[in-house]
Design a protein around this motif. Sequence first.
Motif, short mmCIF file in Angstrom:
data_model
loop_
_atom_site.label_atom_id
_atom_site.label_comp_id
_atom_site.label_asym_id
_atom_site.label_seq_id
_atom_site.Cartn_x
_atom_site.Cartn_y
_atom_site.Cartn_z
N ARG A 5 -68.37 87.91 10.56
CA ARG A 5 -68.35 88.34 9.16
C ARG A 5 -66.98 88.08 8.55
O ARG A 5 -66.89 87.63 7.41
CB ARG A 5 -68.62 89.84 9.07
CG ARG A 5 -70.06 90.17 9.30
CD ARG A 5 -70.27 91.61 8.96
NE ARG A 5 -71.43 92.11 9.67
CZ ARG A 5 -72.00 93.28 9.41
NH1 ARG A 5 -71.49 94.06 8.51
NH2 ARG A 5 -73.06 93.65 10.08
N GLN A 6 -65.92 88.40 9.32
CA GLN A 6 -64.60 88.17 8.77
C GLN A 6 -64.38 86.68 8.54
O GLN A 6 -63.78 86.29 7.55
CB GLN A 6 -63.52 88.77 9.69
CG GLN A 6 -62.16 88.97 9.03
CD GLN A 6 -62.19 89.93 7.85
OE1 GLN A 6 -62.95 89.74 6.90
NE2 GLN A 6 -61.37 90.95 7.88
N ARG A 7 -64.92 85.84 9.42
CA ARG A 7 -64.85 84.39 9.18
C ARG A 7 -65.59 84.06 7.89
O ARG A 7 -65.16 83.22 7.11
CB ARG A 7 -65.48 83.61 10.33
CG ARG A 7 -64.61 83.52 11.54
CD ARG A 7 -65.41 83.05 12.73
NE ARG A 7 -64.62 83.16 13.94
CZ ARG A 7 -63.86 82.17 14.41
NH1 ARG A 7 -63.83 81.01 13.79
NH2 ARG A 7 -63.14 82.34 15.48
N GLY A 8 -66.72 84.72 7.71
CA GLY A 8 -67.50 84.51 6.49
C GLY A 8 -66.70 84.88 5.26
O GLY A 8 -66.69 84.15 4.27
N LEU A 10 -57.39 81.19 13.19
CA LEU A 10 -58.11 80.55 12.08
C LEU A 10 -57.25 80.52 10.83
O LEU A 10 -57.12 79.48 10.18
CB LEU A 10 -59.41 81.31 11.83
CG LEU A 10 -60.18 80.91 10.58
CD1 LEU A 10 -60.77 79.52 10.77
CD2 LEU A 10 -61.29 81.90 10.28
N LEU A 11 -56.63 81.65 10.52
CA LEU A 11 -55.80 81.72 9.31
C LEU A 11 -54.65 80.72 9.41
O LEU A 11 -54.34 80.02 8.44
CB LEU A 11 -55.26 83.13 9.11
CG LEU A 11 -56.29 84.16 8.63
CD1 LEU A 11 -55.69 85.56 8.64
CD2 LEU A 11 -56.80 83.83 7.24
N ARG A 12 -54.01 80.68 10.58
CA ARG A 12 -52.89 79.76 10.73
C ARG A 12 -53.35 78.31 10.56
O ARG A 12 -52.74 77.52 9.86
CB ARG A 12 -52.21 79.94 12.09
CG ARG A 12 -50.95 79.09 12.18
CD ARG A 12 -50.35 79.03 13.56
NE ARG A 12 -49.98 80.32 14.08
CZ ARG A 12 -50.57 80.89 15.12
NH1 ARG A 12 -51.58 80.30 15.72
NH2 ARG A 12 -50.17 82.06 15.55
N LYS A 13 -54.49 78.01 11.18
CA LYS A 13 -55.02 76.65 11.13
C LYS A 13 -55.35 76.28 9.68
O LYS A 13 -55.03 75.18 9.22
CB LYS A 13 -56.28 76.56 11.99
CG LYS A 13 -56.80 75.17 12.18
CD LYS A 13 -57.89 75.14 13.22
CE LYS A 13 -58.69 73.85 13.14
NZ LYS A 13 -59.49 73.73 11.93
N LEU A 14 -55.93 77.22 8.96
CA LEU A 14 -56.30 76.93 7.57
C LEU A 14 -55.06 76.71 6.72
O LEU A 14 -55.03 75.84 5.87
CB LEU A 14 -57.12 78.09 7.00
CG LEU A 14 -58.51 78.23 7.62
CD1 LEU A 14 -59.17 79.50 7.14
CD2 LEU A 14 -59.37 77.02 7.27
N ARG A 15 -54.03 77.51 6.99
CA ARG A 15 -52.79 77.31 6.25
C ARG A 15 -52.24 75.91 6.55
O ARG A 15 -51.86 75.16 5.66
CB ARG A 15 -51.79 78.39 6.66
CG ARG A 15 -50.54 78.44 5.80
CD ARG A 15 -49.44 77.51 6.26
NE ARG A 15 -49.05 77.67 7.64
CZ ARG A 15 -47.98 78.36 8.03
NH1 ARG A 15 -47.25 78.97 7.14
NH2 ARG A 15 -47.67 78.43 9.30
N ASP A 16 -52.25 75.53 7.85
CA ASP A 16 -51.72 74.23 8.22
C ASP A 16 -52.53 73.11 7.59
O ASP A 16 -51.98 72.10 7.17
CB ASP A 16 -51.70 74.08 9.75
CG ASP A 16 -50.73 75.06 10.40
OD1 ASP A 16 -49.92 75.64 9.65
OD2 ASP A 16 -50.81 75.27 11.63
N ASP A 17 -53.84 73.27 7.54
CA ASP A 17 -54.70 72.20 7.02
C ASP A 17 -54.67 72.12 5.50
O ASP A 17 -54.69 71.05 4.92
CB ASP A 17 -56.16 72.43 7.45
CG ASP A 17 -56.33 72.27 8.95
OD1 ASP A 17 -55.35 71.81 9.57
OD2 ASP A 17 -57.41 72.59 9.46
#
Lengths: 313, 342
Positions: free
Chosen positions: B162-165, B198-205
């Motif tokens: 859910r948090q990923r959602g 996930l948050l770190r990866k999204l920031r990097d991407d």
Amino acid sequence: MIAYIIRRLLIAIPVLFGISLIAFFMVRLVPGDTVTAMLGNSYTPEQAEALRAQYGLDEPIITQYILWLTNVLQGDFGFSHFTNTPVLEAILLRLPVTIELALLSVVIAVILAIPLGTIAALKRNSKFDYGASLFGMLGISIPNFWLGTLMILFFSLWAGWFPSGGFVGLYESVWGNLQSMILPAIALGTAVGAVAMRMTRSSMLEVTNQDYIKMARAKGVSSRRLITKHALKNALVPVVTVLGIQTGYLLGGSVVVEQIFGLPGVGQLALQAITNRDYALLQGTILFIASAFVIVNLIVDIIYGFLNPQIRY
Amino acid sequence: MADNILEVRDLKTHFHTNDGVVKAVDGVDLHVEKGEILAIVGESGCGKSVTSQSIMRLIGAKSSEKVSGEILYHGEDLLSKTEKEMRQIRGKDMSMVFQDPMTSLNPAYKVGTQIAEMPIIHEKKDKKSSWKRAIDMLTKVGIPSPEKRASQYPHQFSGGMRQRGVVAMSLACDPDLIIADEPTTALDVTIQAQVLDLLRKLRDDTGTAIMMITHDLGVVAELCDRVAVMYAGKIVEEGTVADIFDNPQHPYTQGLIHSLPKPGSRERLKPIEGQPPNLHNLPEGCRFQDRCPFVMDVCREKQPELVPADKQDHQAACWLMGEEENDGDGRTGESEEPEKTF
């Protein structure tokens, strides 16, 4: 879903069986019987015995019940000696009036309850909210027969806008039918609407405090969409419950209101059956009202599934 | 400064209640640079969440809520925007992830529908392409079989999913800034690590800046670039993660770091004694005075402002700062001064 509906209908069988028992024996607890009611004050015991034998009322009570139940299971609800028609026919004749009245009342209730309750919740502690609360209290505490009588007084006798009673069939005249229905529907609908309004308000207050509403605001959703899409669907679950129960009552016939407005509905029929000790008719009516409750409850449960996907059958 | 997405100056959020004014946020200054992860740390009730919701203008609509100061988003003051203008910023330019994923998704709608709502309202996309976007987003946040999952309801998702959602939803319109209000607090530890990754990866991407609100120093050390430490409605120290952990300047920050267990150490943990002040009735001067082991007379009289500590970008709001230069100005003879160990 279909399996669920079938299961629910199967569960209804013991419920209805129980009700048939209660209906059958309760009716017989009332002092006097069909025969004494039919014969009036002056009759000889022989006449009464003869009539009882004719209607099968001299059989042992258990035999009577089993006989009646067997007939009901075969679709024969018996014969109403007072109206001189088969019970089923008598009920089916009255049914459209009651259904129309019930639906109209619920529509009025919904039109009142959901907007009023929603706005009252959104403008909590405002003048509007206090006004809505006042309406809620009045709606719940004013007896519908009194409201009905007042409305007849104002709108029929003084203003002359509506007939003061009597029923016009839908097929005779749509306008006339609506005129004869609207006052009783308002009399019934305000009470139902008041209960549902209070429920909408409290449920809406609860839902608007939920995180998903905050989340929706953080998504940039407009306030209109926030209310109509995000909040209302969740807030309606308890409101539907209230409306469902009330519809059940309304389908059972609103005895007093039907009587006041002279509407030939199921409620009036039940009242007549009681005064006349018309056993077969009364049993049939009670059984019908119980079935209506069961079916309305089933419909409510199906609506739940649409409102709240967590409820799955 | 040109790279600052968000600059908050002297933000005050006061709640007018029957018992008086609650100064939940009282003069916060902070900035978020492009693509960075800023942590706002502090104990419960210090005003972290109120700060974040004030920035999004989710607080301030009621007459009992007063928000003042400046919230500059790309140089434009959000406090002067109308609600309609704010709505276009919320979700599109700045989005939010709340603490409890169990309650932040609407139970009545499919997860995909809730994500697809973002492009529908912000980019006027049609349902079909928005749905496709929802599936893309679910893929991006690492949800397996996203097509199937998109048409499921929140209750069919686990907490971490859910948090990923929710993260997928907040990313759907490619915002510059995500405000994550304790996004991992309600999750168990292994799932926490996944969401942080996930948050770190999204920031990097994507280069999205993240403002991470947390009371978990482990999360800060793991994920963040800079840290702002909040106490009783004010920022008391601000610096890089290394500054804060290795060289904390404010006594409160030192207390926080000391209260962390160290692996392998048998030393007793040192909690910060006492309670934070009542926000109804804040003391004159520094808000940490009653709990501070180094309290001086000046602390009870005047509120310290953020001043550079050992470096220009490492600031602390404490009268101990610059003491060396002031040579004990304002110091009293109150008992003996504990040795400074930093």
